[in-house]
Scaffold this active site. Structure first.
Site, PDB file in Angstrom:
ATOM      1  N   GLU A   9       0.826  -1.213   0.000  1.00  0.00           N
ATOM      2  CA  GLU A   9       0.000   0.000   0.000  1.00  0.00           C
ATOM      3  C   GLU A   9       0.858   1.260   0.000  1.00  0.00           C
ATOM      4  O   GLU A   9       0.593   2.214  -0.729  1.00  0.00           O
ATOM      5  CB  GLU A   9      -0.939  -0.014   1.210  1.00  0.00           C
ATOM      6  N   HIS A  36       2.645   2.042  -3.290  1.00  0.00           N
ATOM      7  CA  HIS A  36       1.660   2.627  -4.210  1.00  0.00           C
ATOM      8  C   HIS A  36       1.437   4.100  -3.888  1.00  0.00           C
ATOM      9  O   HIS A  36       1.397   4.953  -4.797  1.00  0.00           O
ATOM     10  CB  HIS A  36       0.346   1.852  -4.093  1.00  0.00           C
ATOM     11  N   HIS A  93     -11.720   5.195  -7.761  1.00  0.00           N
ATOM     12  CA  HIS A  93     -10.275   5.386  -7.627  1.00  0.00           C
ATOM     13  C   HIS A  93      -9.544   4.761  -8.811  1.00  0.00           C
ATOM     14  O   HIS A  93      -8.606   5.340  -9.366  1.00  0.00           O
ATOM     15  CB  HIS A  93      -9.812   4.759  -6.315  1.00  0.00           C
ATOM     16  N   HIS A 102     -19.798  -8.161 -17.107  1.00  0.00           N
ATOM     17  CA  HIS A 102     -18.442  -7.815 -17.536  1.00  0.00           C
ATOM     18  C   HIS A 102     -18.030  -8.667 -18.729  1.00  0.00           C
ATOM     19  O   HIS A 102     -17.409  -8.161 -19.682  1.00  0.00           O
ATOM     20  CB  HIS A 102     -17.472  -8.030 -16.368  1.00  0.00           C
ATOM     21  N   HIS A 151      -3.760  -7.749 -16.907  1.00  0.00           N
ATOM     22  CA  HIS A 151      -5.074  -7.457 -17.493  1.00  0.00           C
ATOM     23  C   HIS A 151      -5.435  -5.987 -17.285  1.00  0.00           C
ATOM     24  O   HIS A 151      -6.011  -5.347 -18.174  1.00  0.00           O
ATOM     25  CB  HIS A 151      -6.119  -8.372 -16.850  1.00  0.00           C
TER      26      HIS A 151
END
Length: 332
Positions: free
Chosen positions: A73, A76, A137, A247, A308
């Site tokens: 975290e 990032h 986000h 999706h 992906h």
């Protein structure tokens, strides 16, 4: 202007890294690796010593320290913060050079987007991974990347040789493709934020009987019931199947449209520039579809799942390149 273009290009690369790290953080379930914001258990980095860890767990008894997740975290956040500083610098340059041909509205939009993105990063933690915030986000990261790339294209002088002067009229098809792809990315974000990525385990849509499980009553509610945490999801199996199936259907619609768009452009021009761009869209789309299939066949392996997300960003950039170039003036 050349130095500014280099700075923007570096920011594009950094934005791709931030998207990659964001996907890795989300897929390793490290979104709450630090239960506070912008630090981590009250530190600018991760608690390391036994004393620091003990104090951290006393301050946040509901969240024991998991060092690896906390570092995922924080790394990032470090990269995202650096990107924010780059964008602030670009805005200042745009402000100072607005009378020298430097775009101003794009840097302003970038600054507004990255500021809101920081707020979304905070809400992701304080609202305990509420799906709509997590999805927003993710989309904010993609929007930041796209605006940076569009600014880079704006700062790049090039003239396109075209075998057809009327290609400009086809740019609307590229815009439609961007909207369709953006919607599909949003569906992917909704699938991920609701932990529905493994709800369907067979191809092409879902396992047998999925049609009977479809339920839209709560599957796409943006404001969920209040909970202590949304980590690992709260929807039932049928609702997750519904999200995942949509999706998959969205992926089919997106793929069909982008294949048509690329083939349409290839059939309308003799320009090698546009032919290369159209072929790039097809190639990246093929990679993305292969990654999506691999996620199902191999049960969502982490490297494939992260790729992906990244290839989705590259597909969007290739589509922006094609659409923006169709709008540019061609050499007579």
């Amino acid at each position: 202007m050349k130095k500014t273009r280099t700075l923007v290009l570096l920011s594009v690369v950094l934005a791709i890294i931030v998207i990659t790290l964001g996907a890795y953080t989300r897929l390793t379930h490290a979104g709450l690796g630090c239960p506070d914001w912008p630090g981590c258990y009250g530190h600018l980095d991760v608690p390391k010593t036994a004393q620091e860890i003990e104090r951290a767990e006393q301050a946040f008894p509901e969240r024991p320290v998991e060092t690896q997740k906390a570092w995922n975290e924080m790394i990032h956040r470090y990269f995202a913060g650096t990107l924010g500083l780059f964008i602030a610098t670009i805005f200042i340059i745009g402000l100072r050079m607005r009378n020298q041909g430097m775009p101003l509205y794009l840097p302003l939009a970038l600054l507004a987007t990255v500021t809101f993105q920081a707020a979304l990063g905070m809400w992701t933690v304080t609202l305990k991974l509420m799906p709509v915030i997590v999805m927003a986000h993710l989309l904010g990261g993609f929007i930041t990347l796209c605006l940076l790339y569009l600014l880079y294209l704006r700062l790049t002088p090039y003239t396109i040789e075209s075998g057809n002067k009327n290609l400009r009229q086809y740019s609307i098809y590229g815009v439609i493709g961007i909207v369709i792809l953006a919607s599909q990315i949003a569906l992917g974000g909704w699938t991920s934020s609701n932990y529905a990525a493994l709800a369907c385990t067979e191809l092409p849509i879902c396992q047998s009987g999925w049609q009977q499980q479809l339920t839209f009553e709560n599957s796409f509610d943006l404001v969920p019931p209040k909970r202590d945490t949304y980590e690992f999801g709260f929807l039932n199996h049928a609702e997750r199947v519904t999200i995942h199936a949509m999706h998959r259907i969205g992926a089919i619609v997106t793929s069909v449209y982008l294949i048509w768009l690329a083939l349409f452009i290839l059939s309308r021009t003799s320009s090698r520039f546009f032919q290369r761009n159209a072929l790039a869209v097809l190639a990246i789309l093929a990679i993305q579809v292969s990654l999506g299939v691999s996620n199902i066949v191999f049960n969502l392996p982490l490297p494939v799942a992260v790729a992906h997300n990244v290839v989705a960003a590259l597909l969007m950039l290739s589509l922006i390149t094609l659409t923006y170039s169709l709008r540019r003036r061609v050499k007579e």
